[in-house]
Design a protein around this motif. Structure first.
Motif, PDB file in Angstrom:
ATOM      1  N   ILE A  99      -0.283 -15.031  -4.544  1.00  0.00           N
ATOM      2  CA  ILE A  99       0.780 -14.012  -4.588  1.00  0.00           C
ATOM      3  C   ILE A  99       0.163 -12.639  -4.524  1.00  0.00           C
ATOM      4  N   SER A 100      -1.083 -12.470  -5.369  1.00  0.00           N
ATOM      5  CA  SER A 100      -1.819 -11.210  -5.174  1.00  0.00           C
ATOM      6  C   SER A 100      -2.351 -10.879  -3.858  1.00  0.00           C
ATOM      7  N   LEU A 101      -2.937 -12.002  -3.099  1.00  0.00           N
ATOM      8  CA  LEU A 101      -3.637 -11.793  -1.842  1.00  0.00           C
ATOM      9  C   LEU A 101      -2.350 -11.317  -0.914  1.00  0.00           C
ATOM     10  N   CYS A 102      -1.355 -11.939  -1.030  1.00  0.00           N
ATOM     11  CA  CYS A 102      -0.032 -11.576  -0.012  1.00  0.00           C
ATOM     12  C   CYS A 102      -0.012 -10.104  -0.203  1.00  0.00           C
ATOM     13  N   PHE A 103       0.388  -9.347  -1.491  1.00  0.00           N
ATOM     14  CA  PHE A 103       0.454  -8.161  -1.910  1.00  0.00           C
ATOM     15  C   PHE A 103      -0.593  -7.382  -1.338  1.00  0.00           C
ATOM     16  N   ALA A 104      -1.941  -7.730  -1.374  1.00  0.00           N
ATOM     17  CA  ALA A 104      -3.105  -7.003  -0.980  1.00  0.00           C
ATOM     18  C   ALA A 104      -3.081  -6.992   0.578  1.00  0.00           C
ATOM     19  N   GLN A 105      -2.508  -7.842   1.184  1.00  0.00           N
ATOM     20  CA  GLN A 105      -2.395  -7.712   2.641  1.00  0.00           C
ATOM     21  C   GLN A 105      -1.362  -6.897   3.043  1.00  0.00           C
ATOM     22  N   GLN A 106      -0.493  -6.828   2.313  1.00  0.00           N
ATOM     23  CA  GLN A 106       1.043  -6.101   2.745  1.00  0.00           C
ATOM     24  C   GLN A 106       0.597  -4.725   2.509  1.00  0.00           C
ATOM     25  N   ASN A 107       0.110  -4.230   1.332  1.00  0.00           N
ATOM     26  CA  ASN A 107      -0.153  -3.329   0.675  1.00  0.00           C
ATOM     27  C   ASN A 107       0.979  -2.241   1.249  1.00  0.00           C
ATOM     28  N   GLY A 108       2.231  -2.779   1.004  1.00  0.00           N
ATOM     29  CA  GLY A 108       3.376  -2.075   1.617  1.00  0.00           C
ATOM     30  C   GLY A 108       4.406  -1.142   0.755  1.00  0.00           C
ATOM     31  N   VAL A 109       4.040  -0.653  -0.253  1.00  0.00           N
ATOM     32  CA  VAL A 109       5.137   0.205  -0.849  1.00  0.00           C
ATOM     33  C   VAL A 109       4.790   1.749  -0.543  1.00  0.00           C
ATOM     34  N   GLN A 110       5.781   2.213   0.160  1.00  0.00           N
ATOM     35  CA  GLN A 110       5.412   3.773   0.548  1.00  0.00           C
ATOM     36  C   GLN A 110       6.364   4.628  -0.427  1.00  0.00           C
ATOM     37  N   PHE A 111       6.192   6.048  -0.581  1.00  0.00           N
ATOM     38  CA  PHE A 111       6.656   6.971  -1.372  1.00  0.00           C
ATOM     39  C   PHE A 111       7.277   8.072  -0.588  1.00  0.00           C
ATOM     40  N   THR A 112       8.223   8.703  -0.851  1.00  0.00           N
ATOM     41  CA  THR A 112       8.943   9.958  -0.426  1.00  0.00           C
ATOM     42  C   THR A 112       9.569  10.633  -1.570  1.00  0.00           C
ATOM     43  N   VAL A 113       9.856  11.986  -1.134  1.00  0.00           N
ATOM     44  CA  VAL A 113      10.570  12.885  -1.986  1.00  0.00           C
ATOM     45  C   VAL A 113      11.445  13.661  -1.468  1.00  0.00           C
ATOM     46  N   ARG A 114      12.638  13.900  -1.874  1.00  0.00           N
ATOM     47  CA  ARG A 114      13.704  14.662  -1.137  1.00  0.00           C
ATOM     48  C   ARG A 114      14.403  15.619  -2.124  1.00  0.00           C
ATOM     49  N   TRP A 115      15.078  16.717  -1.682  1.00  0.00           N
ATOM     50  CA  TRP A 115      15.943  17.596  -2.593  1.00  0.00           C
ATOM     51  C   TRP A 115      17.320  17.163  -2.375  1.00  0.00           C
ATOM     52  N   ASN A 116      18.039  16.781  -3.175  1.00  0.00           N
ATOM     53  CA  ASN A 116      19.469  16.496  -3.386  1.00  0.00           C
ATOM     54  C   ASN A 116      20.437  17.526  -3.520  1.00  0.00           C
ATOM     55  N   ILE A 117      20.807  18.259  -2.585  1.00  0.00           N
ATOM     56  CA  ILE A 117      21.453  19.466  -2.748  1.00  0.00           C
ATOM     57  C   ILE A 117      23.097  19.386  -3.650  1.00  0.00           C
ATOM     58  N   THR A 118      23.318  18.086  -3.376  1.00  0.00           N
ATOM     59  CA  THR A 118      24.700  17.838  -4.170  1.00  0.00           C
ATOM     60  C   THR A 118      24.430  17.919  -5.541  1.00  0.00           C
ATOM     61  N   ASN A 119      23.291  17.195  -6.001  1.00  0.00           N
ATOM     62  CA  ASN A 119      23.016  16.957  -7.543  1.00  0.00           C
ATOM     63  C   ASN A 119      21.915  17.913  -7.964  1.00  0.00           C
ATOM     64  N   ASN A 120      21.477  18.996  -7.061  1.00  0.00           N
ATOM     65  CA  ASN A 120      20.640  20.073  -7.343  1.00  0.00           C
ATOM     66  C   ASN A 120      19.236  19.576  -8.327  1.00  0.00           C
ATOM     67  N   ARG A 121      18.691  18.325  -7.446  1.00  0.00           N
ATOM     68  CA  ARG A 121      17.479  17.667  -8.056  1.00  0.00           C
ATOM     69  C   ARG A 121      16.826  17.120  -7.032  1.00  0.00           C
ATOM     70  N   TYR A 122      15.201  16.715  -7.293  1.00  0.00           N
ATOM     71  CA  TYR A 122      14.392  16.137  -6.462  1.00  0.00           C
ATOM     72  C   TYR A 122      14.687  14.653  -6.696  1.00  0.00           C
ATOM     73  N   GLU A 123      14.303  13.718  -5.538  1.00  0.00           N
ATOM     74  CA  GLU A 123      14.667  12.537  -5.717  1.00  0.00           C
ATOM     75  C   GLU A 123      13.312  11.681  -5.182  1.00  0.00           C
ATOM     76  N   VAL A 124      12.689  10.888  -5.970  1.00  0.00           N
ATOM     77  CA  VAL A 124      11.508   9.953  -5.505  1.00  0.00           C
ATOM     78  C   VAL A 124      11.861   8.729  -5.016  1.00  0.00           C
ATOM     79  N   PHE A 125      11.519   8.181  -4.076  1.00  0.00           N
ATOM     80  CA  PHE A 125      11.935   6.959  -3.627  1.00  0.00           C
ATOM     81  C   PHE A 125      10.670   6.093  -3.083  1.00  0.00           C
ATOM     82  N   ALA A 126      10.858   4.771  -3.131  1.00  0.00           N
ATOM     83  CA  ALA A 126      10.101   3.861  -2.984  1.00  0.00           C
ATOM     84  C   ALA A 126      10.689   3.100  -1.879  1.00  0.00           C
ATOM     85  N   LYS A 127       9.780   2.576  -1.016  1.00  0.00           N
ATOM     86  CA  LYS A 127      10.372   1.696   0.159  1.00  0.00           C
ATOM     87  C   LYS A 127       9.297   0.731   0.504  1.00  0.00           C
TER      88      LYS A 127
END
Length: 186
Positions: free
Chosen positions: A14-42
């Motif tokens: 399982i560890s080797l699988c995640f090490a090979q994938q190395n696959g969670v990415q981050f982003t941040v966006r401004w949510n104008i409706t809720n007046n806040r920043y939001e940080v996502f993982a993909k």
């Protein structure tokens, strides 16, 4: 001893699988409706029981932002806290750096689908354009002038490093208005 070997033999693939994938990415966006920043993982993998271990999302804010911790509201992957901050260091006087950390928790992740990790607001409640995620290997290292040993690198430790990179990381906009005027017919 046999139990230890059994556990290691089950965990290693399982560890080797995640090490090979190395696959969670981050982003941040401004949510104008809720007046806040939001940080996502993909992620680029699916797991109904992904165990986030100790993790950090490094935030880069314009230096004109008030020199205070950001107000964090946790959503997924544990309790997130603005743990460390450096304001306009000599290595990059145009930016402030915030290390938002979590001890982690079990989280359901689906390949290619964003998961909201946390939201945050600034102490003055305003939006500042240009907020982005720290770029490992490019933004100032902990040893850089004025960084005071602060390490703002992104990390997700889940037995092995699961953080991959950032996406859509050119800096937030404070409005979502993308309307273009139609071309006038002559």
């Amino acid at each position: 001893m046999k139990k230890v070997l059994l556990i290691v033999s089950l965990f290693l693939p399982i560890s080797l699988c995640f090490a090979q994938q190395n696959g969670v990415q981050f982003t941040v966006r401004w949510n104008i409706t809720n007046n806040r920043y939001e940080v996502f993982a993909k992620p680029n993998f699916t797991s109904s029981t992904f165990t986030w271990g100790p993790s950090q999302v490094g935030l880069v804010l314009p230096a004109l932002t008030p020199n205070q911790a950001v107000n964090v509201t946790s959503v997924n992957a544990g309790t997130w806290v603005d743990k460390s901050r450096v304001y306009a260091p000599l290595a990059d006087v145009a930016h402030d750096f915030h290390g938002v950390v979590s001890d982690g928790d079990m989280t359901n992740l689906t390949s290619g689908v964003e998961t909201l990790l946390f939201t945050f607001t600034l102490s003055d409640g305003q939006c500042r354009a240009g907020v982005r995620i720290f770029v490992n290997g490019s933004d100032p290292a902990s040893s850089a002038a004025g960084m005071a040993g602060g390490d703002f690198k992104n990390t997700i430790f889940s037995g092995v490093e699961a953080y991959g990179s950032n996406y859509n990381n050119t800096g937030t906009q404070c409005n979502n208005c993308n309307i273009t005027a139609p071309e006038l017919i002559k």
